[in-house]
Design a protein around this motif. Structure first.
Motif, short mmCIF file in Angstrom:
data_model
loop_
_atom_site.label_atom_id
_atom_site.label_comp_id
_atom_site.label_asym_id
_atom_site.label_seq_id
_atom_site.Cartn_x
_atom_site.Cartn_y
_atom_site.Cartn_z
N GLY A 123 3.32 6.71 12.71
CA GLY A 123 2.56 5.54 13.18
C GLY A 123 3.29 4.24 12.94
N GLU A 124 2.59 3.14 13.18
CA GLU A 124 3.16 1.82 12.95
C GLU A 124 3.29 1.58 11.44
N PRO A 125 4.39 0.98 10.99
CA PRO A 125 4.57 0.75 9.55
C PRO A 125 3.43 -0.06 8.94
N GLU A 126 2.87 -1.01 9.74
CA GLU A 126 1.81 -1.85 9.20
C GLU A 126 0.54 -1.05 8.92
N ALA A 127 0.37 0.06 9.65
CA ALA A 127 -0.84 0.87 9.50
C ALA A 127 -0.66 2.02 8.52
N PHE A 128 0.47 2.04 7.83
CA PHE A 128 0.75 3.17 6.93
C PHE A 128 -0.20 3.18 5.74
N ILE A 129 -0.77 4.35 5.48
CA ILE A 129 -1.56 4.57 4.27
C ILE A 129 -1.08 5.88 3.63
N PHE A 130 -1.19 5.96 2.32
CA PHE A 130 -0.74 7.17 1.63
C PHE A 130 -1.65 8.34 1.99
N PRO B 151 9.60 5.74 1.75
CA PRO B 151 10.04 5.25 0.43
C PRO B 151 9.81 3.75 0.23
N GLU B 152 9.97 2.95 1.31
CA GLU B 152 9.79 1.50 1.14
C GLU B 152 8.37 1.15 0.74
N LYS B 153 7.40 2.02 1.10
CA LYS B 153 6.01 1.76 0.76
C LYS B 153 5.66 2.23 -0.65
N VAL B 154 6.49 3.12 -1.17
CA VAL B 154 6.25 3.67 -2.52
C VAL B 154 6.93 2.80 -3.58
N PHE B 155 8.20 2.49 -3.32
CA PHE B 155 9.00 1.75 -4.31
C PHE B 155 9.14 0.30 -3.86
N ASN B 156 8.03 -0.43 -3.92
CA ASN B 156 8.04 -1.83 -3.48
C ASN B 156 7.58 -2.79 -4.58
N ALA B 157 7.48 -2.30 -5.79
CA ALA B 157 7.04 -3.14 -6.91
C ALA B 157 8.24 -3.71 -7.66
N PHE B 158 8.00 -4.84 -8.33
CA PHE B 158 9.06 -5.50 -9.10
C PHE B 158 8.41 -6.10 -10.36
N PRO B 159 9.04 -5.93 -11.51
CA PRO B 159 8.46 -6.47 -12.75
C PRO B 159 8.20 -7.97 -12.65
N GLY B 160 6.98 -8.38 -12.99
CA GLY B 160 6.64 -9.80 -12.96
C GLY B 160 6.14 -10.28 -11.62
N PHE B 161 6.13 -9.41 -10.60
CA PHE B 161 5.66 -9.78 -9.26
C PHE B 161 4.56 -8.82 -8.83
N HIS B 162 3.51 -8.77 -9.59
CA HIS B 162 2.42 -7.83 -9.31
C HIS B 162 1.76 -8.15 -7.96
N GLY B 163 1.65 -7.13 -7.13
CA GLY B 163 1.00 -7.30 -5.83
C GLY B 163 1.89 -7.81 -4.72
N VAL B 164 3.13 -8.16 -5.04
CA VAL B 164 4.06 -8.66 -4.02
C VAL B 164 4.84 -7.49 -3.44
N ASP B 165 4.91 -7.44 -2.10
CA ASP B 165 5.60 -6.34 -1.43
C ASP B 165 7.10 -6.62 -1.36
N LEU B 166 7.89 -5.94 -2.20
CA LEU B 166 9.35 -6.11 -2.24
C LEU B 166 9.99 -4.73 -2.09
N PRO B 167 10.10 -4.24 -0.84
CA PRO B 167 10.60 -2.88 -0.62
C PRO B 167 11.99 -2.63 -1.20
#
Length: 248
Positions: free
Chosen positions: A61-68, A76-92
């Motif tokens: 599907g469309e990347p924007e509509a991706f759900i687990f 992988p970009e949707k799984v490993f998108n976290a960064f220490p100190g940036f909670h909730g920010v999408d950083l693939p």
């Protein structure tokens, strides 16, 4: 009756013993054999990962509509998108890229340590070994954070068919997709992390020996070179793990 005995001159050919046919010491050859066998192990793990991924349905599907979902392999970009100190920010893949850069830098400092050993410069060997240890320890710390986040999960979790919501991943439940994805993540990155940890321990040991002047008294720093081979191998394997697991 003559009692004289004629002795044959010892053989001095390349393969007659007492030589170094590949211009490498016994210790270096054994290290190469070990690394070759280890390469087969990592190769087998990555092949298993590839086959497992091929067996599961990809998300189309469309990347924007991706759900687990457990119905398809996660992106992988949707799984490993976290960064220490940036909670909730999408950083693939930003944090994984940082980890990769740290490990590559450790290879550079290891090369400089080996080069300093060839010059018999004890102080430079100490300095570059210490940097390599610091980079290796930092990589392990980053990997520990990534594991902790993967196990804990994000705020959304995954909604199961029975209405229950799961957060994080372990060997039997995985909010990011099929449980096999989490199993392979733990096994492959854990196996590589064990190699990095072993490498850091070896680096600390040869650093202490260097400080005590052990290799300087021997007249060579070959042990630094042998551990350097192992460290470069660990770095090279991570490039393949990063490519197979995070990019493809």
């Amino acid at each position: 009756m003559s009692t004289s005995t004629t002795l044959e001159a010892p053989s001095t050919g390349t393969w007659d013993g007492g030589n170094e046919p590949f211009k490498a010491s016994y210790g270096k050859l054994m290290m190469w054999f070990f690394l070759l066998s280890d390469a087969f192990t990592f190769g087998a793990l990555l092949i298993v990962y590839g086959l497992s991924r091929h067996k599961h349905l990809p998300y189309t599907g469309e990347p924007e509509a991706f759900i687990f979902s457990t119905e398809y392999w996660p992106i992988p970009e949707k799984v490993f998108n976290a960064f220490p100190g940036f909670h909730g920010v999408d950083l693939p893949l930003a944090f994984v890229a940082l980890m990769t850069m740290i490990l590559i830098l450790s290879s550079v400092t290891m090369v400089l340590a080996v080069e300093a050993g060839h010059r018999m410069d004890k102080n430079d060997v100490q300095k570059w070994l210490l940097w390599t240890i610091l980079f290796g320890g930092t990589f392990l710390g980053c990997q520990a954070w990534e594991w902790a986040h993967f196990i804990t999960g994000d705020d959304q979790g995954m909604l199961l068919s029975d209405g229950a919501r799961v957060f994080g991943a372990n060997l039997t439940v995985n909010q990011y997709g099929p449980p096999l994805f989490a199993d392979l993540f733990f096994f492959i990155t854990g196996f590589h992390g064990t190699h990095v940890f072993s490498g850091v321990v070896l680096l600390i040991m040869i650093f202490i020996n260097t400080v005590n002047g052990v290799y300087h008294k021997r007249g060579h720093y070959e042990m630094v070179e042998k551990v350097g081979l192992y460290w470069h191998f660990v770095d090279l394997v991570w490039v393949f793990v990063f490519t197979f697991f995070y990019l493809i």
